[in-house]
Write a protein that holds these residues in place. Structure first.
Motif, mmCIF file in Angstrom:
data_model
loop_
_atom_site.group_PDB
_atom_site.id
_atom_site.type_symbol
_atom_site.label_atom_id
_atom_site.label_comp_id
_atom_site.label_asym_id
_atom_site.label_seq_id
_atom_site.Cartn_x
_atom_site.Cartn_y
_atom_site.Cartn_z
ATOM 1 N N UNK A 105 20.794 2.592 -2.138
ATOM 2 C CA UNK A 105 21.569 1.415 -1.770
ATOM 3 C C UNK A 105 21.075 0.114 -2.371
ATOM 4 N N UNK A 164 21.317 6.455 9.421
ATOM 5 C CA UNK A 164 20.493 5.983 8.329
ATOM 6 C C UNK A 164 19.135 6.680 8.292
ATOM 7 N N UNK A 165 18.720 7.036 7.110
ATOM 8 C CA UNK A 165 17.349 7.498 6.993
ATOM 9 C C UNK A 165 16.709 6.848 5.767
ATOM 10 N N UNK A 168 29.004 -4.531 -1.772
ATOM 11 C CA UNK A 168 30.419 -4.340 -1.425
ATOM 12 C C UNK A 168 30.546 -3.754 -0.022
ATOM 13 N N UNK A 169 31.757 -3.761 0.522
ATOM 14 C CA UNK A 169 31.969 -3.146 1.841
ATOM 15 C C UNK A 169 31.499 -1.700 1.815
ATOM 16 N N UNK A 170 30.896 -1.267 2.926
ATOM 17 C CA UNK A 170 30.435 0.120 2.968
ATOM 18 C C UNK A 170 30.556 0.661 4.376
ATOM 19 N N UNK A 171 30.452 1.984 4.442
ATOM 20 C CA UNK A 171 30.554 2.639 5.741
ATOM 21 C C UNK A 171 29.337 2.286 6.569
ATOM 22 N N UNK A 172 29.588 2.086 7.836
ATOM 23 C CA UNK A 172 28.519 1.761 8.760
ATOM 24 C C UNK A 172 27.531 2.921 8.825
ATOM 25 N N UNK A 173 26.283 2.616 8.531
ATOM 26 C CA UNK A 173 25.294 3.683 8.533
ATOM 27 C C UNK A 173 24.218 3.482 9.574
ATOM 28 N N UNK A 174 24.535 2.719 10.604
ATOM 29 C CA UNK A 174 23.495 2.381 11.573
ATOM 30 C C UNK A 174 22.810 3.605 12.144
ATOM 31 N N UNK A 175 23.627 4.529 12.592
ATOM 32 C CA UNK A 175 23.033 5.638 13.333
ATOM 33 C C UNK A 175 22.370 6.656 12.413
ATOM 34 N N UNK A 182 31.612 -9.300 7.395
ATOM 35 C CA UNK A 182 30.652 -8.259 7.024
ATOM 36 C C UNK A 182 29.282 -8.875 6.766
ATOM 37 N N UNK A 188 27.551 -6.043 3.576
ATOM 38 C CA UNK A 188 28.526 -4.988 3.337
ATOM 39 C C UNK A 188 28.932 -4.216 4.586
ATOM 40 N N UNK A 189 28.191 -4.361 5.669
ATOM 41 C CA UNK A 189 28.495 -3.637 6.903
ATOM 42 C C UNK A 189 29.473 -4.438 7.761
#
Lengths: 269, 269, 269, 269
Positions: free
Chosen positions: C268, C260-261, C251-258, D17, D20-21
């Motif tokens: 996820x 992310x660990x 599903x749509x999710x918040x951008x976690x590019x930066x 997207x 999801x991103x």
């Protein structure tokens, strides 16, 4: 045979350089986007240029399996499981002036429009109007406008143009692309700029020749095609895609191979 | 999705027809050349037409591993042993207006030249001269003339034109092609018709549209590419083809990825 | 670089030979099918061999735009109108063990089955039964059996085998293919031989190596792909093919590019 | 037809997207390498992962026009100037287990070697020795070892492995690859790890399936192929590449098309 001359790569047993830059150093410090820029230019990008090229490459990478490039790659992956290269190449082959490659023709349009502004002392709006009118009377489509999914607005366009502005790289290319969009809306109907048009405007402002419009789209889209092929191999059975077909040709007839002569042709066609 | 409409094949559980003809009957009575003609036309060929198309397909099928189509196929077979399709496709991709596909542009040239003769009431020689002069002033090459191996005369041309004459199928296309060759010899220098030019003249006289010039070459050449790929797989080790390379680009330099800015660009380029 | 060695084509300014045969003579007397045979063999075919190869090439040439090869070619023609070669190559790339190329794996199966008959002194029926049982326990499909359109019987198979018998060329390959079909019907369920299986049996009996199964299909199908591309260019607008898509991923999710660990990965996936 | 299911892209008129991103956010914040990782995984990379993937993509992007991928692309660009896509696809098609794609087979080798260590309680050195001995007795080559230019040491390997160590991502894959290299040197002769072997070790340690070895090479190399095609279009004339050829086949002979019979075959072959 004569050696193939090149100014891109210099390789020997102990070294590998691209346009004079040591690839070993680039591997430790640069991004792949820097390398893509360097390969198609003569130097790595500035940080501002890198941001724009990253945005272009990210925005074009994939649009789902319904896009011709991804659909063709999946068909090839469905019939030929022996070579992922074959599937990716099939996807690349769908990219032309009509799909994904409009960036090149749009860059030519922008360059020639701006050239006429300089030569004729006209405004962007005047030359854009002339191009829209010419397209209407020639019944041709202007490249870089309209998208079959993003039909009201292609949201990637605003993002790209804002990034260009915020990074101090918005130039005549963007201004002329917006003039084209406005002239289209005024003189025919609103057809918004698409990702190809935005990519074209920015690559023009970055100083690339028109062919790079198509090349950057291909470099970007191959990442998406590759992922679609991986999914097809992993999740799906071979030969699963069946497109519906309707025959509307000649009715069944007697085989006339041997006795055929030229006269009968006229009755048949 | 909407079904793909087609007038070529009608297939069902118990039948298979091409343009209305029963494929099972064709398999028993026709030749592959009949099928190729039928697929690109609306009926099978007459015996005279079959003879000409066979000659074209035989004459174009292979010209050795040095031709770009066969060389590229061998390179792909050399690096990718997983898929003969991939190697054959790589060969097909080298075929364009510059290699093998000049038949199409030459067919367009012949059609437009003949159209001008009709419109202007001019002779073939007059219109051919005009085309040669235009090519000289535009510095473009005329398609269908010249061959890098058969530089004095392409012996396949005479064979094809004699077959056309003997089978009562020599028409305006051949006449105009010969007029072009003569005008070239008179006005610039002797550059003989090549197989593409002969193929173009004959396919024009058989009533095919220009695109078929390129298509017939591809259908023919795939037979040769396939044989070259078979030989490469059978006789050669992978990765054996090494083209010589000479680097003539920028000298080694310090990596400037991080500190690069727009000013330094001017010094570098 | 070292020259590319070849035993196929010898070309010089005034001559062109294939496997020692003068191409100019072949153009006047032979058929394209003779040339295809000669290119993949060391001599032209006998009349009986020519009949069989013609039947194979005619029977495989086209099965309509729903076949992966033709669908992919049409997608490429739809997005890339600049190069018919590109569209044809996209079609070729879909041909693999799963689509059209099963002739090669089936030829290997036939050859190894017959080899075991000789070594073990067993009958065709015994070795065919063993192969069917092995396929069932390994959950693999046997190549050359089953067709998604011709599901009860592929009518081209009987035509090919009758032609082989009538021309005195039916051999062990056909006998073993029929034994496989019978063993399948007895031990699992009736799945009839398809065109790939028939082609494999006959090409085995004609003495070709397994790879030629795939190559002959490609040479044949390129004629059909070419015609489908011509129809697509001629009758249809670019970008008209739209495959339906359904998304079933995250599903749509918040951008976690930066931020992310590695830990967040587990939640996820 | 049934819709194509996908877990990669979700696109609608106002949104786009990937897994999801939001692509619009990625365009503003991420790098193309993040996007490549995300497309082939289920999340964007960590900074350490990004550094390694950038290094892989930079290190594989181009090795000059003599590499089969670039040579084939240039041949296609030389004969077919109508479609840069066609030239790039020709280059992609040369990538297989023998050129560039050895990363995949090497990842399979590493995964199976490590699996045997776990199952058998053996050391890396023991299983690596067994693999080297098996390759010697089967006369096969081990993937990921040896390079025709970097014959003593491929300098990219050390850079990649140091980056993995410095970023805390060196795992069993790298250890096993080094064990293979050592076993090869001890038991046969020193053949150093190449970029494919290093890429395989790292992608294994990053958790990717073996197919990604080939895919990452393709995604990377397309950037180089694209630049080589741009240079070919820009600097060179069409049809300029002439590979040398030597014929070693049958001598000239009388055309036997018509009179050929099966008996004569034995004398000829």
């Amino acid at each position: 045979m004569e050696p193939l001359q090149t100014a891109i790569v210099d390789a020997g047993p102990t070294y590998l350089r691209v346009r004079g830059y040591d690839v070993l150093e680039l591997m430790q410090q640069a991004t792949f986007t820097d390398m893509i820029f360097l390969l198609h230019h003569t130097r790595p990008p500035t940080p501002a240029e890198r941001r724009l090229v990253d945005a272009i490459l990210i925005g074009s990478a994939d649009h789902g399996p319904g896009a011709p490039s991804c659909a063709a790659a999946r068909l090839a992956a469905s019939g030929n499981r022996q070579s992922p290269s074959a599937a990716i190449a099939a996807g690349v082959l769908t990219i032309g002036d009509e799909h994904g490659g409009a960036g090149s023709t749009c860059m030519e349009l922008i360059a020639s429009g701006l050239e006429r502004c300089r030569t004729n002392g006209t405004t962007h709006a005047q030359e854009a109007a002339a191009l829209v009118d010419a397209a209407r009377s020639n019944k041709t489509r202007l490249p870089g406008l309209g998208h079959r999914v993003h039909s009201v607005v292609d949201p990637r366009v605003g993002v790209l143009f804002n990034l260009a502005r915020d990074n101090g790289l918005a130039g005549d290319g963007i201004a002329f692309a917006r003039a084209l969009e406005a002239a289209m809306a005024e003189r025919i109907k609103p057809i918004p700029l698409n990702i190809d048009g935005a990519l074209a405007a920015i690559l023009h402002d970055l100083g690339f020749p028109p062919m790079v419009g198509k090349l950057m789209f291909i470099v970007s889209r191959v990442a998406g095609i590759s992922a679609e092929v991986l999914e097809e191999y992993t999740r799906e059975k071979p030969m699963r895609i069946k497109l519906p077909v309707a025959y509307d040709g000649a009715p069944p007839r007697q085989n006339g191979t041997q006795q055929h002569d030229r006269r009968s042709e006229h009755g048949e066609q």
